[in-house]
Design a protein around this motif. Structure first.
Motif, mmCIF file in Angstrom:
data_model
loop_
_atom_site.group_PDB
_atom_site.id
_atom_site.type_symbol
_atom_site.label_atom_id
_atom_site.label_comp_id
_atom_site.label_asym_id
_atom_site.label_seq_id
_atom_site.Cartn_x
_atom_site.Cartn_y
_atom_site.Cartn_z
ATOM 1 N N ASP A 1 -10.172 30.149 -0.422
ATOM 2 C CA ASP A 1 -11.659 30.275 -0.360
ATOM 3 C C ASP A 1 -12.115 29.086 0.473
ATOM 4 O OD1 ASP A 1 -11.436 32.748 -1.158
ATOM 5 O OD2 ASP A 1 -12.294 32.365 -3.065
ATOM 6 N N ASP A 2 -11.623 27.946 -0.126
ATOM 7 C CA ASP A 2 -11.900 26.825 0.742
ATOM 8 C C ASP A 2 -11.918 26.638 2.022
ATOM 9 O OD1 ASP A 2 -13.059 26.008 -1.735
ATOM 10 O OD2 ASP A 2 -11.606 24.392 -2.322
ATOM 11 N N ALA A 3 -10.584 27.075 2.212
ATOM 12 C CA ALA A 3 -10.365 26.900 3.874
ATOM 13 C C ALA A 3 -10.712 27.702 4.709
ATOM 14 C CB ALA A 3 -8.599 27.058 3.981
ATOM 15 N N LEU B 1 -5.138 22.451 10.126
ATOM 16 C CA LEU B 1 -4.086 21.801 10.482
ATOM 17 C C LEU B 1 -2.785 22.521 9.831
ATOM 18 C CD1 LEU B 1 -4.305 17.836 10.254
ATOM 19 C CD2 LEU B 1 -4.796 19.537 12.081
ATOM 20 N N ASP B 2 -1.566 22.691 10.479
ATOM 21 C CA ASP B 2 -0.482 23.401 9.778
ATOM 22 C C ASP B 2 0.668 22.583 10.367
ATOM 23 O OD1 ASP B 2 -0.445 24.869 11.948
ATOM 24 O OD2 ASP B 2 -0.602 26.657 11.079
ATOM 25 N N ARG C 1 0.031 14.913 5.361
ATOM 26 C CA ARG C 1 1.235 15.384 5.711
ATOM 27 C C ARG C 1 1.522 16.182 4.569
ATOM 28 N NH1 ARG C 1 5.276 16.800 7.909
ATOM 29 N NH2 ARG C 1 7.381 16.239 7.292
ATOM 30 N N PHE C 2 1.317 15.813 3.164
ATOM 31 C CA PHE C 2 1.534 16.546 2.150
ATOM 32 C C PHE C 2 1.009 17.874 2.158
ATOM 33 C CE2 PHE C 2 0.759 18.085 -2.112
ATOM 34 C CZ PHE C 2 1.994 17.863 -2.665
ATOM 35 N N HIS C 3 -0.471 17.884 2.475
ATOM 36 C CA HIS C 3 -1.092 19.121 2.343
ATOM 37 C C HIS C 3 -0.756 20.330 3.542
ATOM 38 C CE1 HIS C 3 -2.796 18.568 -1.704
ATOM 39 N NE2 HIS C 3 -3.256 17.382 -1.304
ATOM 40 N N CYS C 4 -0.805 19.695 4.908
ATOM 41 C CA CYS C 4 -0.855 20.424 5.904
ATOM 42 C C CYS C 4 0.407 20.373 6.579
ATOM 43 C CB CYS C 4 -1.730 19.734 7.033
ATOM 44 S SG CYS C 4 -3.307 19.399 6.296
ATOM 45 N N ASN C 5 1.635 19.659 6.223
ATOM 46 C CA ASN C 5 2.969 19.676 6.677
ATOM 47 C C ASN C 5 2.731 19.337 8.345
ATOM 48 O OD1 ASN C 5 5.454 19.658 6.196
ATOM 49 N ND2 ASN C 5 5.881 21.867 5.886
ATOM 50 N N CYS C 6 1.819 18.801 8.777
ATOM 51 C CA CYS C 6 1.670 18.748 10.167
ATOM 52 C C CYS C 6 2.608 17.435 10.656
ATOM 53 C CB CYS C 6 0.267 18.566 10.599
ATOM 54 S SG CYS C 6 -0.506 17.150 9.726
ATOM 55 N N PRO C 7 3.342 17.849 11.869
ATOM 56 C CA PRO C 7 4.000 16.924 12.382
ATOM 57 C C PRO C 7 3.457 15.662 12.934
ATOM 58 C CG PRO C 7 4.183 18.888 13.874
ATOM 59 C CD PRO C 7 3.450 18.937 12.649
ATOM 60 N N LYS C 8 3.804 14.609 13.184
ATOM 61 C CA LYS C 8 3.216 13.395 13.662
ATOM 62 C C LYS C 8 3.292 13.464 15.288
ATOM 63 C CE LYS C 8 3.351 8.501 13.653
ATOM 64 N NZ LYS C 8 4.098 7.216 13.211
ATOM 65 N N ALA C 9 2.251 13.349 15.856
ATOM 66 C CA ALA C 9 2.297 13.072 17.464
ATOM 67 C C ALA C 9 2.473 11.522 17.863
ATOM 68 C CB ALA C 9 1.091 13.646 17.886
ATOM 69 N N GLU C 10 3.435 11.376 18.776
ATOM 70 C CA GLU C 10 3.689 9.897 18.906
ATOM 71 C C GLU C 10 2.662 9.499 20.132
ATOM 72 O OE1 GLU C 10 6.043 8.168 17.289
ATOM 73 O OE2 GLU C 10 6.828 9.979 16.335
ATOM 74 N N THR C 11 2.325 10.436 20.824
ATOM 75 C CA THR C 11 1.321 9.769 21.540
ATOM 76 C C THR C 11 -0.104 10.765 21.533
ATOM 77 O OG1 THR C 11 1.981 11.388 23.518
ATOM 78 C CG2 THR C 11 2.842 9.157 23.319
ATOM 79 N N PRO C 12 -1.484 10.410 22.038
ATOM 80 C CA PRO C 12 -2.574 11.122 22.091
ATOM 81 C C PRO C 12 -2.069 12.496 22.835
ATOM 82 C CG PRO C 12 -3.111 8.665 22.268
ATOM 83 C CD PRO C 12 -1.419 8.785 22.507
ATOM 84 N N SER D 1 -2.231 18.176 18.834
ATOM 85 C CA SER D 1 -3.306 19.269 18.821
ATOM 86 C C SER D 1 -4.305 19.069 18.194
ATOM 87 C CB SER D 1 -3.015 20.654 17.903
ATOM 88 O OG SER D 1 -1.426 21.043 18.520
ATOM 89 N N PHE D 2 -4.417 18.045 17.385
ATOM 90 C CA PHE D 2 -5.671 17.245 16.687
ATOM 91 C C PHE D 2 -5.476 15.983 16.958
ATOM 92 C CE2 PHE D 2 -5.667 21.869 15.222
ATOM 93 C CZ PHE D 2 -7.155 22.083 15.277
ATOM 94 N N ALA D 3 -6.552 15.280 17.123
ATOM 95 C CA ALA D 3 -6.580 13.958 16.899
ATOM 96 C C ALA D 3 -7.833 13.430 15.917
ATOM 97 C CB ALA D 3 -6.859 13.011 18.129
ATOM 98 N N PHE D 4 -7.523 12.685 14.923
ATOM 99 C CA PHE D 4 -8.644 12.324 14.165
ATOM 100 C C PHE D 4 -8.970 10.560 14.506
ATOM 101 C CE2 PHE D 4 -9.466 15.429 11.154
ATOM 102 C CZ PHE D 4 -8.878 16.588 11.736
ATOM 103 N N LEU D 5 -10.068 10.275 14.629
ATOM 104 C CA LEU D 5 -10.509 9.016 15.014
ATOM 105 C C LEU D 5 -11.396 8.252 13.840
ATOM 106 C CD1 LEU D 5 -10.529 10.405 18.269
ATOM 107 C CD2 LEU D 5 -9.263 8.392 18.226
ATOM 108 N N GLY D 6 -10.878 7.435 13.224
ATOM 109 C CA GLY D 6 -11.844 6.670 12.175
ATOM 110 C C GLY D 6 -12.619 5.713 12.933
ATOM 111 N N ASP D 7 -12.312 5.230 13.956
ATOM 112 C CA ASP D 7 -12.995 4.019 14.638
ATOM 113 C C ASP D 7 -13.334 4.395 16.175
ATOM 114 O OD1 ASP D 7 -14.236 1.602 15.542
ATOM 115 O OD2 ASP D 7 -12.384 0.455 15.167
ATOM 116 N N PRO D 8 -14.326 5.124 16.319
ATOM 117 C CA PRO D 8 -14.590 5.332 17.839
ATOM 118 C C PRO D 8 -14.847 3.951 18.607
ATOM 119 C CG PRO D 8 -16.513 5.901 16.469
ATOM 120 C CD PRO D 8 -15.392 5.352 15.419
ATOM 121 N N ALA D 9 -15.032 2.664 18.329
ATOM 122 C CA ALA D 9 -14.909 1.594 19.201
ATOM 123 C C ALA D 9 -13.874 1.659 19.959
ATOM 124 C CB ALA D 9 -15.484 0.534 18.290
ATOM 125 N N VAL D 10 -12.627 1.855 19.363
ATOM 126 C CA VAL D 10 -11.488 1.695 20.119
ATOM 127 C C VAL D 10 -10.713 3.226 20.533
ATOM 128 C CG1 VAL D 10 -11.094 -0.506 18.992
ATOM 129 C CG2 VAL D 10 -10.353 1.351 17.940
#
Lengths: 136, 199
Positions: B18-20, B63-64, B83-94, B98-107
């Motif tokens: 339901d949440d998803a 994410l999946d 990683r635990f909940h979505c099982n999504c692989p790590k992208a080595e480069t931007p 498929s998705f990029a999450f940015l915590g610090d838009p200044a950089v």
């Protein structure tokens, strides 16, 4: 993990209730039921093939101070999966190392005993056929 | 039960299905109406780092295992959790994400270092989820384009100077481009590649 997954839910529940001190835990992934494909190998060593799907319940929990425990059990018993995950996490924690002898060894022994009793029962009705050339 | 240490995974959605679905619907609503701010109410537990509930809820809903994820330095504390909940692989480069999450838009890396898609498969682009300092209904940005009846206003604080000019430079590449989801705590707004932004 195998011993926990194959144990009786009642045995695990009794042990959990009998603990002097029960750790706090949070459900990372509440118990959920799904299907998994079981694969086999022809004669145990040959090419792998898909044997069929079985119902499986999985659960993941985390103890308040660290370890993550996983429980994967065949069937739809959600409590069994949760207990298996809790004990799995506790076994990774130095505080509960005694579980190895208190619980796991006991589970392993009762399983071995059960298996032996079953085999003995089957062996009692064994028939040896005597032929000139055995089909081996 | 809330005394979990910060590193490592935390509980995800209380009711995964339901949440998803509810959050998927809200993100869809935000993308269909660029500039509309929607509120996200799950998950309850947030890993450390700058990413708020809206960003985490979007991640858990979308994410999946087929969506490589790229996290910037600031957001990387959330990696074990996602990683635990979505099982999504790590992208080595931007560009591989498929998705990029940015915590610090200044950089923020340059926009064209992310995947823009191809003419045959414009959907193979990176969706950027950026945690910004503030989101407001009545800001200094004027939005127009599909999904907006006439014009609408949006205020965003925390993006680097020149960001909108760089984004506008990608517009001629349509159908290729980058979709943006801007999150701020529990709220998010989306700017798909078709939206025109004037400062």
């Amino acid at each position: 993990m195998a011993q926990l997954a194959k144990a009786e839910t009642a045995t695990l529940e009794a042990h959990w209730q009998g603990l002097d001190e029960r750790p706090d835990y949070a459900l990372l992934r509440p118990a959920e039921t799904g299907l998994v494909m079981v694969r086999g190998r022809i004669s145990g060593t040959g090419a792998p093939f898909n044997m069929g799907e079985i119902t499986m319940t999985r659960c993941a929990i985390r103890l308040a101070d660290g370890p993550v425990g996983f429980g994967h059990v065949a069937g739809r018993d959600r409590r069994h999966a949760e207990l298996a995950a809790i004990f799995d996490a506790m076994l990774q924690h130095p505080r509960w190392q005694a579980l190895n002898s208190d619980l796991i060894d006991r589970l392993a022994k009762s399983r071995a005993d059960r298996r032996q009793a079953e085999q003995a029962e089957i062996a009692a009705t064994r028939v040896d056929f005597f032929t000139l050339v055995r089909g081996e | 039960m809330s005394a979990l240490t910060a590193d490592g995974p935390l509980p995800g959605f209380a009711d995964p299905v339901d949440d998803a679905q509810r959050i998927f619907r809200k993100v869809l609503d935000a993308l269909a109406h660029p500039g509309r701010i929607v509120a996200i109410d799950a998950p309850a537990d947030l890993p450390p780092g700058p990413l708020g509930r809206a960003a985490l809820g979007t991640a858990l809903a979308l994410l999946d295992f087929e969506t490589p994820l790229w996290l910037d330095e600031a957001a990387s504390a959330a990696r074990a959790h996602l990683r635990f909940h979505c099982n999504c692989p790590k992208a080595e480069t931007p560009g591989g994400a498929s998705f990029a999450f940015l915590g610090d838009p200044a950089v923020l890396p340059t926009l064209d270092s992310f995947a823009l898609g191809t003419d045959a498969y414009p959907d193979r682009s990176t969706t950027l989820v950026i945690e910004v300092r503030a989101l407001a209904d009545d800001g200094d940005l004027t939005l127009s384009g599909p999904g907006i009846e006439d014009r609408t206003r949006l205020g965003i604080e925390g993006l680097p100077a020149g960001f909108w000019a760089k984004r506008a430079a990608l517009a001629p590449l349509f159908p290729c481009g980058i979709d943006l989801i801007l999150t701020c705590g529990d709220r998010l707004a989306a700017l798909p590649r078709t939206t025109r932004v004037e400062e």
